[in-house]
Design an enzyme around this catalytic site. Sequence first.
Site, PDB file in Angstrom:
ATOM      1  N   ARG A   1      59.929  -2.238   8.405  1.00 53.58           N
ATOM      2  CA  ARG A   1      59.631  -2.330   9.841  1.00 53.58           C
ATOM      3  C   ARG A   1      60.843  -1.909  10.669  1.00 53.58           C
ATOM      4  O   ARG A   1      60.715  -1.599  11.856  1.00 53.58           O
ATOM      5  CB  ARG A   1      59.259  -3.770  10.241  1.00 53.58           C
ATOM      6  CG  ARG A   1      58.030  -4.392   9.595  1.00 53.58           C
ATOM      7  CD  ARG A   1      56.824  -3.508   9.627  1.00 53.58           C
ATOM      8  NE  ARG A   1      56.734  -2.722   8.395  1.00 53.58           N
ATOM      9  CZ  ARG A   1      55.971  -1.646   8.247  1.00 53.58           C
ATOM     10  NH1 ARG A   1      55.273  -1.192   9.266  1.00 53.58           N
ATOM     11  NH2 ARG A   1      55.926  -1.009   7.106  1.00 53.58           N
TER      12      ARG A   1
ATOM     13  N   GLN B   1      52.180  -1.554   0.168  1.00 56.35           N
ATOM     14  CA  GLN B   1      51.937  -2.371   1.355  1.00 56.35           C
ATOM     15  C   GLN B   1      50.640  -3.176   1.235  1.00 56.35           C
ATOM     16  O   GLN B   1      50.048  -3.565   2.245  1.00 56.35           O
ATOM     17  CB  GLN B   1      51.908  -1.489   2.602  1.00 56.35           C
ATOM     18  CG  GLN B   1      53.239  -0.788   2.863  1.00 56.35           C
ATOM     19  CD  GLN B   1      53.245  -0.037   4.183  1.00 56.35           C
ATOM     20  OE1 GLN B   1      53.214  -0.627   5.258  1.00 56.35           O
ATOM     21  NE2 GLN B   1      53.286   1.283   4.105  1.00 56.35           N
TER      22      GLN B   1
ATOM     23  N   LYS C   1      50.997   8.711   8.574  1.00 59.76           N
ATOM     24  CA  LYS C   1      49.648   8.757   7.998  1.00 59.76           C
ATOM     25  C   LYS C   1      48.566   8.894   9.068  1.00 59.76           C
ATOM     26  O   LYS C   1      47.556   9.568   8.847  1.00 59.76           O
ATOM     27  CB  LYS C   1      49.387   7.518   7.140  1.00 59.76           C
ATOM     28  CG  LYS C   1      49.216   6.225   7.904  1.00 59.76           C
ATOM     29  CD  LYS C   1      48.846   5.079   6.974  1.00 59.76           C
ATOM     30  CE  LYS C   1      48.673   3.779   7.748  1.00 59.76           C
ATOM     31  NZ  LYS C   1      47.566   3.838   8.707  1.00 59.76           N
ATOM     32  N   THR C   2      48.746   8.249  10.217  1.00 64.87           N
ATOM     33  CA  THR C   2      47.733   8.343  11.271  1.00 64.87           C
ATOM     34  C   THR C   2      47.614   9.780  11.763  1.00 64.87           C
ATOM     35  O   THR C   2      46.516  10.287  12.003  1.00 64.87           O
ATOM     36  CB  THR C   2      48.081   7.408  12.444  1.00 64.87           C
ATOM     37  OG1 THR C   2      48.203   6.073  11.958  1.00 64.87           O
ATOM     38  CG2 THR C   2      46.998   7.447  13.503  1.00 64.87           C
TER      39      THR C   2
ATOM     40  N   ASP D   1      41.083   4.471   6.048  1.00 63.67           N
ATOM     41  CA  ASP D   1      42.483   4.157   6.355  1.00 63.67           C
ATOM     42  C   ASP D   1      42.853   2.824   5.698  1.00 63.67           C
ATOM     43  O   ASP D   1      41.995   1.960   5.505  1.00 63.67           O
ATOM     44  CB  ASP D   1      42.653   4.069   7.875  1.00 63.67           C
ATOM     45  CG  ASP D   1      44.117   4.011   8.292  1.00 63.67           C
ATOM     46  OD1 ASP D   1      44.993   4.347   7.476  1.00 63.67           O
ATOM     47  OD2 ASP D   1      44.378   3.627   9.450  1.00 63.67           O
ATOM     48  N   GLU D   2      44.132   2.651   5.368  1.00 67.30           N
ATOM     49  CA  GLU D   2      44.649   1.404   4.779  1.00 67.30           C
ATOM     50  C   GLU D   2      43.804   0.987   3.575  1.00 67.30           C
ATOM     51  O   GLU D   2      43.373  -0.169   3.444  1.00 67.30           O
ATOM     52  CB  GLU D   2      44.671   0.280   5.826  1.00 67.30           C
ATOM     53  CG  GLU D   2      45.455   0.592   7.086  1.00 67.30           C
ATOM     54  CD  GLU D   2      46.965   0.538   6.886  1.00 67.30           C
ATOM     55  OE1 GLU D   2      47.412   0.449   5.723  1.00 67.30           O
ATOM     56  OE2 GLU D   2      47.693   0.601   7.884  1.00 67.30           O
TER      57      GLU D   2
END
Length: 760
Positions: A606, A256, A33-34, A225-226
């Site tokens: 993770r 998330q 995503k970044t 973002d997020e």
Amino acid sequence: MQNYLAGLNEPQRQAVEHIDGPLMIVAGAGSGKTKVLTTRIAHLMKNGVDAFNILALTFTNKAAAEMKERVEHILGNSEARNLYIGTFHSVFAKILRVEAPRMGYPNNFTIYDTDDAKGIIKDIVKELNLDEKHYKPSFVYSRISAAKNALITPAEYKTDRTIQEEDARTTRPLISTIYATYANRCFRNGAMDFDDLLMKMHELLSNFPEALAKYQHKFKYILIDEYQDTNVSQYEIIKMLGAVYENICVVGDDAQSIYSFRGATVKNILQFRHDYEDVIVVKLEQNYRSTQTILNVANEIIGNNKHQIPKELWTNNGTGDKIILARTLTDNDEGRFVADAIKEQQMRYHFANKDFAILYRTNAQSRSFEESLRRFNIPYKLVGGTSFYQRKEVKDLLAYLRLILNTRDDENLKRIINYPARGIGKTTIEKIIVKANEANVTFWEMIQHGGWGKVDDFVMMIKSFQALMQTKNAYDVAFAVGKHTNLVAELYNDKSVEGLARYENIQELLNSIKEFTETPDEEGELHDKSLGSYLQQITLLTDADQDENGDADAVKLMTIHAAKGLEFPCVFLVGLEENLFPSSMNLYDREGLEEERRLFYVAITRAKTKLWITHANSRYRFGSLIQNDASRFLQEIPDEHLDKTFTGTSNKATFTTSGLGNFSNEKTTPLKKIADTVSNIKNNNKPANSTYTPSANFVPDDIMKMTVGMTVEHQKFGFGKILSLEGGSNNRMAGIDFGAGNGLKKIALNFAKLKIINEN
């Protein structure tokens, strides 16, 4: 086509190339995503959008700096420096520096941090003659913070029926008064706290139309973002800023969303599709991080949530290993299992320490893993938390115990003489210190003879604990201290997030002391259970090399919340038990339970190549051994993805196997086998000798060579005959009869040193 688009997959490219209109990028874990967000900013600028008209909001300064750096690298010029990229708080503070006079604040207003805010609240509580122990600054601050994040002003707080009923239920009806006074105090001081940076930004846009129009036309393209981590105030601000052009791009993953305790709401991302009629939704489902097996488990887990945006993560990384699901007898066994597995993986696959992460639900769980890693000489680092024995509440209780043992310890005495508060003022303490220094005696010597008012009661309490120490073990003394000083009650009554964490840490400390008094030592015997023995052990255990803990090549220990955004080749997800994970606090409604499941999903994703999930049959809670049920989440993982293991060491017995299937199939435990063996010992099995003279040049033998019937030599107990053996190479137990004087002993062979005398 520009080179910067070459490395994108099809959904990523679709998200990058979309320019005008609302866009929601549902970015699954590890889906890049970044990269998409930064490439999209660069693409906007390549297509004529002025950097000054782009606003990109993040949740960390690190993420903001990385985004700006990537954009600059793609463009090959310095235009990225003109972007408004930063955290919500930093960007809004920058705007408020310009606009604050509209609301009566100076341009150079002070920004109060959390400690500043709590300090002011503490002063207000005193001024209102309220009980500070009841109106704890941390609790009051958390209530005010929650109100501000929900855009509730002091006036609205006071008239909101639900809020007032909640404060009345907790017998704190004057929080509304404190809130109003606090807000006035901040305004008078020309200051804003962190929450004000959001609330005042919303106030600016709501109450000053010219300011709203100014920033609506300035920020023609907005990227967040997020987005799943936004709260009510952030949502409302973004909606106002983007109302003219509606070029709003949100990037996030509803699966998330794990920060509701901070005010974040998953509803923001779930309802984004309904906020804008012509919204384009792009799903990034290709994962570049994990194996397919790990993703299969993650997909199965999150699929049980009703409130979600459906997605199916997949990867080209290969199938990978099955997930190891390990059940242990106790939480200490869990710690040993993890440390042993790390060592095994390092020897077999040459992983570095930094390739491992241990993730848990609460900080209090770190204790058993810290101890086991230190015993194995494995460097580790706590992320986002303080080392267990360095946490204030733990040090407070240990200070009592150390003072009881050594009253000459002035530092620990001063630490707890008025904690919990018992009405001993700072002036009194300073006066005693001066007199003690003048007489060249310790603080304790000065106060123990009386005449110091409330200090005398403190002295009598410490002396009563010293008397108890003469007849009771370390746990009994520690339990009495926690109870009679009101230290435990003090933490229990603090229902803030921080207070609950501190209470759990005190629980864990008492658990460790209880286990110390009940665990055999290296020779298989119950050791000295006194307070002095315990404190010596703890002192040696916690006196670790600071450089080692700071080493970059270290195993990472952290809560799952702290692990969000990180990735590791090998992950141990521990403590999967009912009431721990999922937390007992989130079992009473669907929203709470689904957030716990999202937290589980975050933890699983993770892991890159290897994942272990562990849970313990029992944990100590205030001296009682509590039997635990496995987490309900484990039932949501298909057996085909798991390799199940049961391991029970506890310095008592061990049984390990793979592919057990259902754990309920186990019939006889290793502990029962040992007990049965011991109960069937016959008198004619005893060795002939009853005296012992140590052998010269004693050299211990390999424990794996030992068999039932052998005569062996122990340097303390003498000659004995092996009557029973249990366990594997790492945790072998033996029942040995040492004859008259010493009798039958249960020995942990991996700790004890034995020499084989004969094999008959």
